[in-house]
Design a protein around this motif. Structure first.
Motif, mmCIF file in Angstrom:
data_model
loop_
_atom_site.group_PDB
_atom_site.id
_atom_site.type_symbol
_atom_site.label_atom_id
_atom_site.label_comp_id
_atom_site.label_asym_id
_atom_site.label_seq_id
_atom_site.Cartn_x
_atom_site.Cartn_y
_atom_site.Cartn_z
ATOM 1 N N GLY A 17 1.304 23.591 -9.314
ATOM 2 C CA GLY A 17 2.314 24.438 -9.919
ATOM 3 C C GLY A 17 2.625 25.695 -9.141
ATOM 4 N N GLU A 18 2.079 25.799 -7.914
ATOM 5 C CA GLU A 18 2.365 26.965 -7.083
ATOM 6 C C GLU A 18 2.077 26.645 -5.624
ATOM 7 N N GLY A 19 2.627 27.460 -4.750
ATOM 8 C CA GLY A 19 2.395 27.295 -3.325
ATOM 9 C C GLY A 19 3.201 26.152 -2.732
ATOM 10 N N ASP A 20 2.786 25.774 -1.527
ATOM 11 C CA ASP A 20 3.437 24.656 -0.856
ATOM 12 C C ASP A 20 2.418 23.904 -0.018
ATOM 13 N N TYR A 21 2.890 22.951 0.778
ATOM 14 C CA TYR A 21 1.982 22.088 1.525
ATOM 15 C C TYR A 21 1.048 22.868 2.449
ATOM 16 N N ALA B 197 0.829 -1.202 0.000
ATOM 17 C CA ALA B 197 0.000 0.000 0.000
ATOM 18 C C ALA B 197 0.863 1.252 0.000
ATOM 19 N N TRP B 198 0.346 2.304 -0.640
ATOM 20 C CA TRP B 198 0.995 3.611 -0.649
ATOM 21 C C TRP B 198 0.240 4.501 0.323
ATOM 22 N N HIS B 199 0.967 5.254 1.125
ATOM 23 C CA HIS B 199 0.337 6.235 2.020
ATOM 24 C C HIS B 199 1.337 7.346 2.283
ATOM 25 N N CYS B 200 0.848 8.458 2.811
ATOM 26 C CA CYS B 200 1.734 9.583 3.100
ATOM 27 C C CYS B 200 1.178 10.402 4.250
ATOM 28 N N SER B 201 2.002 11.301 4.757
ATOM 29 C CA SER B 201 1.574 12.204 5.826
ATOM 30 C C SER B 201 0.697 13.313 5.247
ATOM 31 N N TRP B 202 0.015 14.026 6.110
ATOM 32 C CA TRP B 202 -0.802 15.153 5.661
ATOM 33 C C TRP B 202 0.080 16.215 5.011
ATOM 34 N N ARG B 203 1.223 16.443 5.594
ATOM 35 C CA ARG B 203 2.153 17.431 5.053
ATOM 36 C C ARG B 203 2.592 17.024 3.643
ATOM 37 N N TYR B 204 2.932 15.761 3.482
ATOM 38 C CA TYR B 204 3.363 15.268 2.176
ATOM 39 C C TYR B 204 2.220 15.358 1.168
ATOM 40 N N ALA B 205 0.997 15.027 1.600
ATOM 41 C CA ALA B 205 -0.170 15.119 0.714
ATOM 42 C C ALA B 205 -0.344 16.553 0.221
ATOM 43 N N GLY B 206 -0.179 17.518 1.123
ATOM 44 C CA GLY B 206 -0.272 18.924 0.734
ATOM 45 C C GLY B 206 0.796 19.309 -0.264
#
Length: 127
Positions: free
Chosen positions: A65-69, A48-57
């Protein structure tokens, strides 16, 4: 180099999903929410693939194409806009688009809130 069984790579390669993220803020937030507190499995893979909320952002910001997490992190409660959903919620539109890429949601056995409640109540942790 594209890694196998990597949802991030598949999302970044999808012109259709990137276009939706760039033109529809609700879609972008719903994608962020679907990546949080959820596992995703590709086709018949057992990994399974999963990530943190920060990484998702960060993934959604990169697709946009702009901004950050921080533009997406806790967006359901901080920005509370019409159509935004809680982290961990997966809308039908997101499910359908990710299924097109071969990915299916695999909910965690127990939510973090359930874990915290059990710890608070002193219940034994199940393995």
């Amino acid at each position: 180099m594209i890694k196998q069984n990597d949802l991030e790579d598949d999302l970044l390669e999808s012109k259709e999903i990137k276009q939706k993220v760039r033109t529809d803020e609700v879609y972008a937030q719903n994608l962020y929410a679907a990546l949080c507190n959820m596992q995703w499995v590709k086709d018949d893979s057992v990994k399974a693939w999963h990530c943190s909320w920060r990484y998702a952002g960060s993934v959604v910001a990169t697709m946009n194409g702009e901004g950050d997490y921080l533009d997406w992190y806790f967006s359901s409660s901080l920005f509370s806009k019409e159509g935004f959903v809680n982290e961990g919620a997966v809308t039908d539109c997101i499910i359908n688009d990710l299924k097109e890429l071969g990915w299916n949601p695999l909910p965690w056995e127990k939510s973090q809130e359930q874990e915290r409640q059990e710890i608070k109540e002193g219940l034994p942790k199940r393995s």
